[in-house]
Design a protein around this motif. Structure first.
Motif, mmCIF file in Angstrom:
data_model
loop_
_atom_site.group_PDB
_atom_site.id
_atom_site.type_symbol
_atom_site.label_atom_id
_atom_site.label_comp_id
_atom_site.label_asym_id
_atom_site.label_seq_id
_atom_site.Cartn_x
_atom_site.Cartn_y
_atom_site.Cartn_z
ATOM 1 N N UNK A 107 0.839 -1.093 -0.002
ATOM 2 C CA UNK A 107 0.057 0.042 -0.087
ATOM 3 C C UNK A 107 0.914 1.125 0.155
ATOM 4 N N UNK A 108 0.904 1.817 -1.162
ATOM 5 C CA UNK A 108 1.843 3.042 -1.421
ATOM 6 C C UNK A 108 1.235 4.380 -1.174
ATOM 7 N N UNK A 149 2.350 -1.650 4.152
ATOM 8 C CA UNK A 149 2.730 -0.456 3.951
ATOM 9 C C UNK A 149 4.031 -0.124 3.505
ATOM 10 N N UNK A 150 4.692 0.849 2.645
ATOM 11 C CA UNK A 150 5.848 0.790 2.216
ATOM 12 C C UNK A 150 7.040 0.834 3.267
ATOM 13 N N UNK A 194 9.362 10.449 -0.870
ATOM 14 C CA UNK A 194 9.526 10.296 0.371
ATOM 15 C C UNK A 194 9.786 8.651 0.468
ATOM 16 N N UNK A 195 9.057 7.968 -0.571
ATOM 17 C CA UNK A 195 9.100 6.643 -0.745
ATOM 18 C C UNK A 195 10.466 6.110 -1.186
ATOM 19 N N UNK A 196 11.011 6.630 -2.191
ATOM 20 C CA UNK A 196 12.270 6.224 -2.835
ATOM 21 C C UNK A 196 13.389 6.410 -1.679
ATOM 22 N N UNK A 197 13.161 7.395 -0.816
ATOM 23 C CA UNK A 197 13.963 7.643 0.126
ATOM 24 C C UNK A 197 14.104 6.466 1.297
#
Length: 234
Positions: A107-108, A149-150, A194-197
């Motif tokens: 869940x992104x 979640x991520x 934010x997610x890639x970090x």
């Protein structure tokens, strides 16, 4: 000659096919004396000959035990959930055929569907994968985990890959020695900064799938093919 494949129980030189698999056998007009392959979902494949067909089961004798094609590489697919979960219905067959070991729905920040809706879909995805292994002759279906979640992503894979639409230069290259690879692919809307970090902090390294922005479905198939080419003998 290719024999039809069924999921069944094998015990003391005999095989037993019941339930939905029995229905599939009837649809295929399987008859006594026909030869079939039986997958016992325990890692073994058997060439069998049918001796009896009743309303409740199909039975016969085992002729020989056969080896499954060996695949050493395990692929964990962390997949961002699309807002139309039926897209995963369509993906289950190809990711099964391409050798994905485990699917972890993610869940992104761009996922609008609720966790409970994803969980309700898992039995259908399991069924699609189970049917697919009969065609591609792999021993087990894709294992499907409950969604995370991520920030909850956790893996001990030796190599961690995130295919990221903003990465333009880093490409997968032929490598050896990896037995487990974790792959993250985002859904519609892509992966946020934010997610890639967060993923990089967890050890995921960004790679490109080319100069164009791909649909999730295209990215999944392209990405898994690249992983197979880079880390496995296909």
């Amino acid at each position: 000659m290719g024999y039809p494949v069924f999921i069944g129980k094998v015990e003391d030189g005999r095989f037993y096919i019941t339930g939905e698999e029995l229905h599939h056998a009837r649809v295929k007009r399987i008859k006594t004396s026909h030869k079939i392959l039986v997958n016992n979902l325990k890692g073994s494949l058997y060439l069998c000959q049918i001796e009896q067909i009743t309303k409740k089961e199909l039975t016969g004798k085992v002729l020989e035990k056969r080896a499954f094609p060996e695949k050493k590489l395990k692929i964990q697919l962390f997949l961002g959930m699309p807002n139309r979960l039926s897209k995963i219905d369509d993906l289950m067959e190809p990711i099964t055929e391409l050798g994905v070991s485990t699917l972890i729905p993610v869940i992104t920040q761009n996922t609008a569907v609720k966790k409970e809706h994803i969980i309700k879909k898992i039995p259908k995805w399991q069924k699609i994968s189970l049917n697919s292994i009969k065609q591609c002759l792999r021993p087990f279906p894709v294992e499907i985990k409950e969604p995370v979640y991520t920030g909850q992503i956790d893996t001990d894979a030796e190599k961690k890959i995130v295919f990221y639409e903003k990465e333009k230069t880093n490409r997968l290259k032929k490598e050896e020695g990896e037995s487990c690879v974790a792959v993250f692919i985002g859904a519609e809307g892509g992966i946020t900064e934010e997610e890639i970090k967060l993923l990089q902090e967890k050890g995921f390294k960004p790679y490109t799938l080319g100069q164009y922005i791909l649909k999730m479905e295209t990215a999944v198939i392209t990405g898994i093919c690249q992983v197979n080419f880079s880390f496995d003998i296909v």
